[in-house]
Every structure is written in C-alpha cells, then in structure tokens.
Design an enzyme around this catalytic site. Structure first.
Site, PDB file in Angstrom:
ATOM      1  N   LYS A 186     -78.138   5.653 -51.378  1.00 47.61           N
ATOM      2  CA  LYS A 186     -78.266   4.652 -51.069  1.00 47.61           C
ATOM      3  C   LYS A 186     -78.713   3.508 -49.379  1.00 47.61           C
ATOM      4  CE  LYS A 186     -77.333   0.150 -50.930  1.00 47.61           C
ATOM      5  NZ  LYS A 186     -77.598  -0.647 -49.903  1.00 47.61           N
ATOM      6  N   GLU A 262     -66.356   6.351 -43.420  1.00 47.36           N
ATOM      7  CA  GLU A 262     -66.284   6.561 -41.644  1.00 47.36           C
ATOM      8  C   GLU A 262     -66.376   4.987 -41.651  1.00 47.36           C
ATOM      9  OE1 GLU A 262     -66.615   9.637 -39.916  1.00 47.36           O
ATOM     10  OE2 GLU A 262     -65.849  10.466 -40.900  1.00 47.36           O
ATOM     11  N   CYS A 296     -70.637   2.446 -33.868  1.00 45.28           N
ATOM     12  CA  CYS A 296     -69.190   2.488 -34.538  1.00 45.28           C
ATOM     13  C   CYS A 296     -68.642   2.992 -33.573  1.00 45.28           C
ATOM     14  CB  CYS A 296     -69.372   3.286 -35.337  1.00 45.28           C
ATOM     15  SG  CYS A 296     -70.066   5.003 -35.104  1.00 45.28           S
ATOM     16  N   GLU A 396     -64.314  -5.860 -34.630  1.00 45.98           N
ATOM     17  CA  GLU A 396     -65.519  -4.610 -34.443  1.00 45.98           C
ATOM     18  C   GLU A 396     -66.909  -6.118 -34.367  1.00 45.98           C
ATOM     19  OE1 GLU A 396     -67.428  -2.511 -36.510  1.00 45.98           O
ATOM     20  OE2 GLU A 396     -67.774  -1.140 -35.343  1.00 45.98           O
TER      21      GLU A 396
HETATM   22  P1  NAD Z   1     -71.685  -1.970 -44.085  1.00 51.22           P
HETATM   23  O1  NAD Z   1     -71.007  -1.985 -44.599  1.00 51.22           O
HETATM   24  O2  NAD Z   1     -72.084  -3.755 -44.633  1.00 51.22           O
HETATM   25  O3  NAD Z   1     -72.998  -1.433 -45.279  1.00 51.22           O
HETATM   26  C1  NAD Z   1     -72.623  -0.005 -45.349  1.00 51.22           C
HETATM   27  C2  NAD Z   1     -74.074   0.688 -46.699  1.00 51.22           C
HETATM   28  O4  NAD Z   1     -72.435   0.482 -47.693  1.00 51.22           O
HETATM   29  C3  NAD Z   1     -74.649  -0.617 -46.591  1.00 51.22           C
HETATM   30  O5  NAD Z   1     -75.573   0.724 -47.456  1.00 51.22           O
HETATM   31  C4  NAD Z   1     -74.456  -1.407 -47.857  1.00 51.22           C
HETATM   32  O6  NAD Z   1     -75.337  -1.646 -48.487  1.00 51.22           O
HETATM   33  C5  NAD Z   1     -74.066  -0.815 -48.606  1.00 51.22           C
HETATM   34  N1  NAD Z   1     -73.241  -1.065 -49.434  1.00 51.22           N
HETATM   35  C6  NAD Z   1     -72.134  -2.852 -48.906  1.00 51.22           C
HETATM   36  N2  NAD Z   1     -71.222  -3.197 -49.687  1.00 51.22           N
HETATM   37  C7  NAD Z   1     -71.024  -2.017 -50.780  1.00 51.22           C
HETATM   38  C8  NAD Z   1     -70.806  -2.128 -52.537  1.00 51.22           C
HETATM   39  N3  NAD Z   1     -70.322  -2.637 -52.853  1.00 51.22           N
HETATM   40  N4  NAD Z   1     -70.464  -1.425 -52.621  1.00 51.22           N
HETATM   41  C9  NAD Z   1     -71.018   0.218 -52.367  1.00 51.22           C
HETATM   42  N5  NAD Z   1     -72.298   0.112 -51.104  1.00 51.22           N
HETATM   43  C10 NAD Z   1     -72.543  -0.973 -50.324  1.00 51.22           C
HETATM   44  O7  NAD Z   1     -71.848  -1.786 -42.961  1.00 51.22           O
HETATM   45  P2  NAD Z   1     -73.402  -1.704 -41.520  1.00 51.22           P
HETATM   46  O8  NAD Z   1     -73.790  -3.210 -41.743  1.00 51.22           O
HETATM   47  O9  NAD Z   1     -74.326  -1.967 -42.633  1.00 51.22           O
HETATM   48  O10 NAD Z   1     -73.191  -1.196 -41.280  1.00 51.22           O
HETATM   49  C11 NAD Z   1     -72.051  -1.388 -39.755  1.00 51.22           C
HETATM   50  C12 NAD Z   1     -70.880  -0.750 -40.143  1.00 51.22           C
HETATM   51  O11 NAD Z   1     -71.126  -0.124 -40.266  1.00 51.22           O
HETATM   52  C13 NAD Z   1     -70.024  -0.603 -38.690  1.00 51.22           C
HETATM   53  O12 NAD Z   1     -68.300  -1.447 -38.755  1.00 51.22           O
HETATM   54  C14 NAD Z   1     -69.614   0.343 -38.307  1.00 51.22           C
HETATM   55  O13 NAD Z   1     -68.692   0.655 -36.850  1.00 51.22           O
HETATM   56  C15 NAD Z   1     -69.670   0.881 -38.940  1.00 51.22           C
HETATM   57  N6  NAD Z   1     -70.304   3.267 -39.235  1.00 51.22           N
HETATM   58  C16 NAD Z   1     -69.703   3.265 -38.968  1.00 51.22           C
HETATM   59  C17 NAD Z   1     -69.652   4.987 -38.611  1.00 51.22           C
HETATM   60  C18 NAD Z   1     -69.033   5.972 -38.258  1.00 51.22           C
HETATM   61  O14 NAD Z   1     -69.038   7.044 -38.274  1.00 51.22           O
HETATM   62  N7  NAD Z   1     -67.804   6.150 -38.565  1.00 51.22           N
HETATM   63  C19 NAD Z   1     -71.288   4.402 -38.226  1.00 51.22           C
HETATM   64  C20 NAD Z   1     -71.903   4.005 -37.762  1.00 51.22           C
HETATM   65  C21 NAD Z   1     -71.512   3.136 -38.210  1.00 51.22           C
END
Ligand code: NAD
Length: 497
Positions: A186, A262, A296, A396
């Site tokens: 997804k 992550e 991140c 963040e």
């Molecule tokens: P997000 O949490 O908004 O979304 C991530 C994914 O989760 C998307 O595919 C989204 O559609 C899905 N999602 C959202 N709500 C959901 C739910 N209720 N159930 C299941 N899936 C759901 O994050 P983003 O804005 O896409 O990415 C940025 C964030 O990701 C930042 O906080 C960043 O630090 C983090 N990130 C972490 C790492 C790591 O390795 N730790 C790497 C990259 C990004």
C-alpha cells in the site's frame, strides 16, 4: 492518455498515466479515481483507481492463496532468481523511473537516479540472502536434537511513505519476499504511480507465483486501515509518521498481528570545536537539506560548540542562502519543491512560529514568481536562538528547516542530543577518537554517523530507539524480521521420560 502541456523550462511534455492498466493485474483497484500531481508544476502525473474494501479483500485473498499453495516459501533459488531479475529491470529502466519519481515526488533528478540505483542494489543484497535463510541446530541431550528453523511469517502488508518511495518500499518488500512471504503493498497517496510502475517490473519476472505480489491504492485512513485490520494479514511492515504508526500498532493488536515500525525522527547533528570545519559544514547542509528535509534521519537539530558557534552559523547561513531551489528536473537544482501543498503549509507555519520565538538566519520564504508559482517551493531555513522547548526543536517538521543550538561541553552536547522523544539517527563531528566513541555510545539512536552523514549500507541495520520505531531493517536482521522461528525437537530414546 491525456496530453498535458509542460509548464516548466526544459521539460518534455507529459502524458497523464492512467493506472492501473490492464497489464498491471497485481493491482486490486476499481473504486473512485484520484490524481497524483507534480509538486513543481501542479500538472497531473497520473490518474489512479483507488481500492475498495472488496479489492482489499481480493488482494489479501490472492496473497493467502499464493502463500498456501505455491512453493515460493520453500524455493530459495526461485526467490533469488526473481529478485535478481527485478534488480536488473530497475537498472534497465532507471532513466524512465527517475523521471517519473521526480515528477511525482519533486526530488532532484540526481537524487531520483540514486534512489533507483540504491533500490536495485538493496534488492540484490536480499536476492543473495534468499538462499541463506538459516536457522540453528543444537544437540540437546544424548539422543535429543533440536533444529530451529526460520519460516516465512505468511502474508505481509507493506505500507510505505512518499519521501523515498522506492528505497523504503524495497527495504521491506525485498526481505519479505526473500524470506518467502506473500505481500500486499500500500503506497502513499502522493507517490502511487512510481510505486505501481516499479512493482510492474517485479510482477513481470518469470516464475513469480500469482498472488505473491499484490498492491492496493488509496487513502491510509480507509484502504490502509482495511489492510491492517484484515484477518488474512499476518504482519505489517509500516514506514511513516510516529502517530500513524501508533494507530497501526493498536489496530494490528486487535488481531495480534506482528508489526515492524519505522517511524519519525528529529536527529541531532553535533559539531565539536575540534572538527574539520569545512567537512562539518558540508555535512550539516547535507544532513538537513537532502530531499528538502523530508527524510526521517534528517539532521534537523544542529548542536555547535560555543568556541566555533558564531563563525559556524555565519558560514552556514551564507552557504544555505546560496543553495539553488528549483524544478527537480533541472539538473542545476540542489533542492526541489516540498512534496505537496500540505507540506508547504506545514513548513511555513513552523517558519512563522520560529520567527516569533528566535532568529531566522537564512531562507524561510515561500518562493514566488516564475517558475515557482505553480509549485510548492520553500527556501531552506536556518533558525538560531530558539528556546529549548520550541516546537521547532521538538517536533518533526519534515521540511527544510534547521535549528541551531549552542553547547558548552561534551556533557551538555549529549544531554541536548538525547533531549528528544525520537531516537532514529544522529551525527557527530570531531577529530578526537576517544570523544567519537564516548559520545557515539552515549547518544540513544539507531544510527550514529561520525564525521559523515546519510550514508546507508544494505549490510548495516537501521531502526529507531524510543518513539522512532520497533524492529530493525536492512542487514541480516532485516530479513529475520520477516520470519518466524520454529523449534523441531527430535527425541531418539526408547522411553518418553
Ligand atoms: P504517514 O504516516 O502519513 O503515511 C505513511 C503510510 O501510511 C502511507 O502509505 C499512508 O497512506 C498510510 N496510512 C496512513 N494512515 C493509515 C492508517 N490508519 N492505517 C494504515 N495505513 C495508513 O507518513 P508520510 O507522511 O507518508 O511519511 C512521512 C513520515 O514517515 C515521517 O514521519 C518520516 O519520519 C517517516 N519515515 C520514517 C522512516 C524510517 O525509516 N524510520 C523512513 C521514511 C519516512
């Protein structure tokens, strides 16, 4: 296909992709249409059908059947062949995929090329490990033998963010497949087209059993939630925000499903007075402004020792003001736009707060005029003199905003570095070997870079302390995450006791 006029200098015309096409049978989607747009120009990159609850059900059902009926989980040679084939296809299609990635996500074309190449390299690493998913054995008594096997978990949901949409996809998908699982992907709603186009190269590999790779599209709150809550899913590999990850973990707990999370970060980047300053300056800039700060591990909290603070901040401000922000497809751009209007709004609201609380020493404006008006461009910002409790230091922001704090000695540097709810990564710059080991050990984070930043290796695990995550990815642990252990116990004695 709809022709869409190019609006930016040096761009070729773009035809809106209509996805999924008939060739992409692994995508289960038949609901409302949504668009993904180019954050540099606003043009429509792709129109995609979103998934419905029925299509989520179909995708998971196909994965369950494939896991139960194919030899995927027991045939490491096949898994290696498919993954090596996918890596080769990524390399062959690098130019096309890099352009699509830049158009959909906004990152510079140079970074997009690195992302495709890194995804291929990581896939190859796990292709090799697909034939080496070893357990252990032990002689447990005179006639008793124990064999601990590593078996695939089952059906793994891979949920990805939009900032490095391919590397972060492959980082979970490749080890999940290498370990013998079936998968349902997804992607983030901002980067669906690049994900589907990339997965199509994997789906086309000869020998991949139907249903081992499936994909659903649409919003996290509806489609993602349906996936996480589905009874056919055994594990969720989630990369995204900490708040979302907590929600995913709660939902997964209803079915006691395994999770690998992550999550977010707020990395400290610590510069001691004995550092090589030119290198540390370049490192400070790379740490925060890579991917426009949307990473991140971004070194978003710069900590600088008192003795060099004024000179360092002055040079950093000049360097930051000289960065070239522009269309990611222009090879001269050093930063592209941020990924969406919502990201731009969020970044600018933090900038306004920062101006009221501290000193803006560089950037921090929404860029206007040609060629910026149609896109989401922000000049990279550096703030000094903020109070320790400022939200700019604590939250963040996930954008090109750097805060700088001053410290007097090593103990204060460590205390400031650890003063965060996150623990994903950190950097430190010093020529003292003793200090490097001491401070590296004292900072609570999953990755500590010493005199470097943002260098990742497929062989080396990454992951978060504190609210930055649960579990580890990359390296050997990255494949072990996607296995269950089973103890097979054999007793050769004549009697039971
Ligand atoms: P997000 O949490 O908004 O979304 C991530 C994914 O989760 C998307 O595919 C989204 O559609 C899905 N999602 C959202 N709500 C959901 C739910 N209720 N159930 C299941 N899936 C759901 O994050 P983003 O804005 O896409 O990415 C940025 C964030 O990701 C930042 O906080 C960043 O630090 C983090 N990130 C972490 C790492 C790591 O390795 N730790 C790497 C990259 C990004």
């Amino acid at each position: 296909m709809t022709a869409t006029a190019s609006t930016s200098v040096g761009r070729t015309a773009w035809q809106t992709l209509r996805l999924p096409s008939a060739a992409q049978g692994f995508v289960h989607a038949g609901g409302d249409v949504f668009e993904s747009t180019d954050p540099a120009t606003g043009e429509v990159v792709a129109e995609l059908a979103s998934s419905t609850p029925e299509s989520v059900d179909a995708a998971v059902g196909a994965a369950v059947r494939a896991f139960e009926t194919s030899d995927w989980g027991s045939n490491g040679e096949l898994r290696a062949k498919v993954l090596y084939g996918f890596a080769g296809a990524l390399r062959e299609n690098q130019a096309r995929l890099a352009e699509l990635l830049t158009r959909e996500q906004g990152k510079t074309i140079h970074e997009a090329e690195i992302e495709i190449a890194s995804s291929a390299k990581m896939t190859e690493y796990y292709a090799g490990l697909a034939r080496a998913v070893y357990g252990r054995s032990a002689l447990l008594g005179p006639e008793v033998t124990g064999v601990v096997l590593r078996e695939p978990v089952g059906v793994v949901a891979v949920i990805t963010p939009w900032n490095w949409p391919l590397v972060l996809l492959v980082r979970s998908l490749a080890p999940a497949l290498a370990a013998g699982n079936a998968t349902v992907v997804k992607p983030a709603s901002i980067t669906p087209a690049i994900t589907v186009e990339t997965l199509a190269l994997l789906a086309a590999q000869p020998g991949l059993p139907e249903g081992i790779l499936t994909c659903i599209l649409g919003s996290g709150s509806v489609v993602g939630d349906a996936l996480v809550g589905h009874d056919g899913v055994d594990m969720i590999a989630f990369t995204g925000e900490t708040g979302t990850g907590i929600g995913v973990m709660k939902r997964a707990a209803e079915g006691l499903r395994k999770v690998a999370l992550e999550l977010g970060g707020k990395a400290p980047n610590v510069v001691f007075a004995d550092a090589k300053l030119d290198k540390a300056l370049a490192g400070a800039e790379n740490a925060i402004f890579t991917t426009c700060g949307q990473i991140c591990t971004a070194g978003s909290r710069l900590l600088v020792e008192d003795a060099i603070y004024d000179e360092f901040v002055e040079r950093l401000a000049a360097q930051t003001n000289g960065l070239r922000v522009g269309d990611g497809l222009d090879p001269a751009s050093q930063l592209g736009p941020v990924a969406s209007a919502a990201q731009q709004e969020k970044v600018l609201s933090y900038v306004e707060r920062g101006k009221a609380e501290g000193t803006l020493v560089a950037g921090g404006a929404a860029l206007e005029g040609e060629p910026y008006d149609a896109g989401h461009f922000v000049s990279p910002a550096v703030f000094a003199d903020l109070p320790a409790e400022s939200s700019l230091i604590r939250d963040e922001i996930f954008g090109p905003v750097l805060t700088v704090q001053r410290f007097g000695d090593e103990a204060e540097a460590v205390a400031l570095a650890n003063d965060s709810e996150y623990g994903l990564a950190a950097g430190l710059w010093t020529q003292s070997l003793d200090r490097a080991w001491r401070v590296g050990r004292a900072i609570r984070a999953g990755t500590i870079w010493i005199n470097t930043y943002h260098h990742f290796y497929d062989e080396a695990e990454v992951g978060g302390f504190k609210r930055s995550g649960i579990g580890r990815q990359q390296g050997i642990e990255g494949i072990h995450e996607f296995t269950e252990t089973k103890h097979l116990n054999f007793d050769g004695k004549e009697t039971l006791w």
